[in-house]
Design a protein around this motif. Structure first.
Motif, PDB file in Angstrom:
ATOM      1  N   ASN A 183       0.799  -1.228   0.000  1.00  0.00           N
ATOM      2  CA  ASN A 183       0.000   0.000   0.000  1.00  0.00           C
ATOM      3  C   ASN A 183       0.833   1.280   0.000  1.00  0.00           C
ATOM      4  OD1 ASN A 183      -3.052  -0.640   0.210  1.00  0.00           O
ATOM      5  ND2 ASN A 183      -2.038  -2.168   1.469  1.00  0.00           N
ATOM      6  N   LEU A 186       1.238   2.561  -3.547  1.00  0.00           N
ATOM      7  CA  LEU A 186       0.059   2.851  -4.375  1.00  0.00           C
ATOM      8  C   LEU A 186       0.012   4.268  -4.929  1.00  0.00           C
ATOM      9  CD1 LEU A 186      -3.032   1.088  -2.761  1.00  0.00           C
ATOM     10  CD2 LEU A 186      -2.050   0.750  -5.007  1.00  0.00           C
ATOM     11  N   GLU A 187       0.214   5.241  -4.033  1.00  0.00           N
ATOM     12  CA  GLU A 187       0.095   6.642  -4.451  1.00  0.00           C
ATOM     13  C   GLU A 187       1.146   6.988  -5.509  1.00  0.00           C
ATOM     14  OE1 GLU A 187       0.080  10.964  -2.319  1.00  0.00           O
ATOM     15  OE2 GLU A 187      -0.651   9.274  -1.124  1.00  0.00           O
ATOM     16  N   ASN A 190       0.287   5.350  -8.782  1.00  0.00           N
ATOM     17  CA  ASN A 190      -0.860   6.051  -9.372  1.00  0.00           C
ATOM     18  C   ASN A 190      -0.417   7.318 -10.111  1.00  0.00           C
ATOM     19  OD1 ASN A 190      -3.513   6.734  -9.969  1.00  0.00           O
ATOM     20  ND2 ASN A 190      -3.863   7.716  -8.006  1.00  0.00           N
ATOM     21  N   THR A 199      -8.167   1.018  -8.688  1.00  0.00           N
ATOM     22  CA  THR A 199      -7.286   0.759  -7.540  1.00  0.00           C
ATOM     23  C   THR A 199      -6.774  -0.666  -7.548  1.00  0.00           C
ATOM     24  OG1 THR A 199      -8.572   2.363  -6.267  1.00  0.00           O
ATOM     25  CG2 THR A 199      -7.158   0.893  -5.015  1.00  0.00           C
ATOM     26  N   LEU A 202      -3.842  -0.976  -9.764  1.00  0.00           N
ATOM     27  CA  LEU A 202      -2.695  -0.306  -9.150  1.00  0.00           C
ATOM     28  C   LEU A 202      -2.083  -1.176  -8.060  1.00  0.00           C
ATOM     29  CD1 LEU A 202      -3.997   3.371  -8.980  1.00  0.00           C
ATOM     30  CD2 LEU A 202      -1.931   2.608 -10.169  1.00  0.00           C
ATOM     31  N   LYS A 203      -2.937  -1.926  -7.349  1.00  0.00           N
ATOM     32  CA  LYS A 203      -2.427  -2.865  -6.337  1.00  0.00           C
ATOM     33  C   LYS A 203      -1.632  -3.986  -7.007  1.00  0.00           C
ATOM     34  CE  LYS A 203      -5.494  -2.027  -2.468  1.00  0.00           C
ATOM     35  NZ  LYS A 203      -6.152  -2.593  -1.296  1.00  0.00           N
ATOM     36  N   ALA A 265     -14.930   0.133 -10.345  1.00  0.00           N
ATOM     37  CA  ALA A 265     -13.872   0.996 -10.900  1.00  0.00           C
ATOM     38  C   ALA A 265     -14.406   1.835 -12.053  1.00  0.00           C
ATOM     39  CB  ALA A 265     -12.698   0.143 -11.362  1.00  0.00           C
TER      40      ALA A 265
END
Length: 312
Positions: A183, A186-187, A190, A199, A202-203, A265
């Motif tokens: 986690n 993630l940012e 992204n 999301t 992205l994980k 999503a």
């Protein structure tokens, strides 16, 4: 003719085959979970390929390396095919391989006697109950990778927000395994990856990043590669965009959780009316069909249900 008598033929076969095909790539990553295995494998492959590092992936889409694809019938190939091809990859100077570890493959000892650098656990939800019968059996099959196959001091890559994280943490403590949460990436992922939608993807990308780091690839080189990373074919894949702003996506979602995640999503990003074409495969886990129908009804304005590979 020599005859070997064994109480567990699959176990004996894995021991023999591992001695017959001794040469193996140095860094082998296994990825298991209900959804996302192929995406993680494909992202990992792309990251290394964009850095000109020889790499191979083995899974749903076959055995892929150096722009070649060898078709296989199973997500995790039979143990002879798997060991033979791993030796062949090593002879081709490929030292980085990612393998999709299916619950069937793990339960049937198809991945035994392989030394893994790390194991990825993506997520867990209902599927394959025609084979495993209960969710507990299904989860235990997935956990074989972490309880038995990963060597001590190797690494579990997972998502600490899933409820199975506590089980994986206990296994890690008991077996002296390192556990990495995705986690924190993630940012950053992204911000850098413009092509990745949702999301959940992205994980999957973040898991591939951690796996690439375990293969001694520097973070700077990884993030440079993911700037141009492509969406995995058939995984929330935008295949057509019309002038009137209608978009057509293809997604492999074949479980209730995957269907819900995909539709959520699309709803979050586009907030528009969704028309859905979906089905549930043949004589497989029919218990998931009404669950998927309810999810379809909740998110979509129009629904077309297909028989989707009826088999018999």
């Amino acid at each position: 003719i020599d005859i070997i008598k064994s109480k567990n033929v699959r176990k004996t076969l894995s021991e023999i085959i591992s001695k017959f095909y001794k040469k193996k790539p140095k860094n082998i990553i296994a990825v298991t979970g209900t959804n996302g295995k192929t995406s993680v494998a494909d992202f990992f492959y792309q990251i290394l390929e964009k850095n000109n590092i020889p790499v191979a992936s083995i899974g749903t889409l076959g055995i892929h390396y150096k722009n070649k694809t060898i078709k296989t019938d199973l997500t995790s190939p039979d143990i002879i095919t798997l060991h033979r091809n791993l030796e062949q990859l090593k002879k081709n100077n490929i030292n980085n391989v990612i393998i999709e570890a299916s619950s069937h493959g793990l339960a049937q000892k198809r991945l035994d006697k392989i030394i893994f650098k790390a194991g990825v656990f993506t997520n867990f939800s209902q599927d394959h109950l025609d084979y495993h019968k209960t969710m507990k059996n299904y989860l235990n099959s997935k956990l074989i990778l972490f309880k038995k196959l990963l060597p001590n001091k190797s690494t579990i890559i997972t998502d600490k927000t899933i409820k199975e994280y506590s089980v994986l943490k206990k296994i890690a403590k008991k077996r002296n395994l390192k556990i990495l949460d995705i986690n924190q990436l993630l940012e950053k992922a992204n911000e850098i990856s413009p092509n990745i939608i949702g999301t959940f993807q992205l994980k999957n990308l973040s898991m591939a990043i951690q796996a690439a780091k375990k293969c001694n690839l520097k973070e700077q080189k990884i993030f440079k590669a993911i700037k141009s990373i492509n969406v995995v074919k058939g995984r929330l894949n935008l295949v057509k965009e019309f002038e009137n702003n209608i978009k057509v996506f293809v997604d492999y979602a074949h479980t209730p959780e995957a269907l819900k995640t995909t539709l959520q999503a699309l709803k979050d990003i586009y907030n528009s009316k969704i028309t859905l074409v979906f089905g549930c495969g043949g004589e497989r886990d029919f218990k998931k069909r009404p669950l998927m129908a309810k999810i379809a009804k909740k998110f979509c304005k129009k629904i077309y249900v297909t028989d989707d590979n009826p088999r018999k």
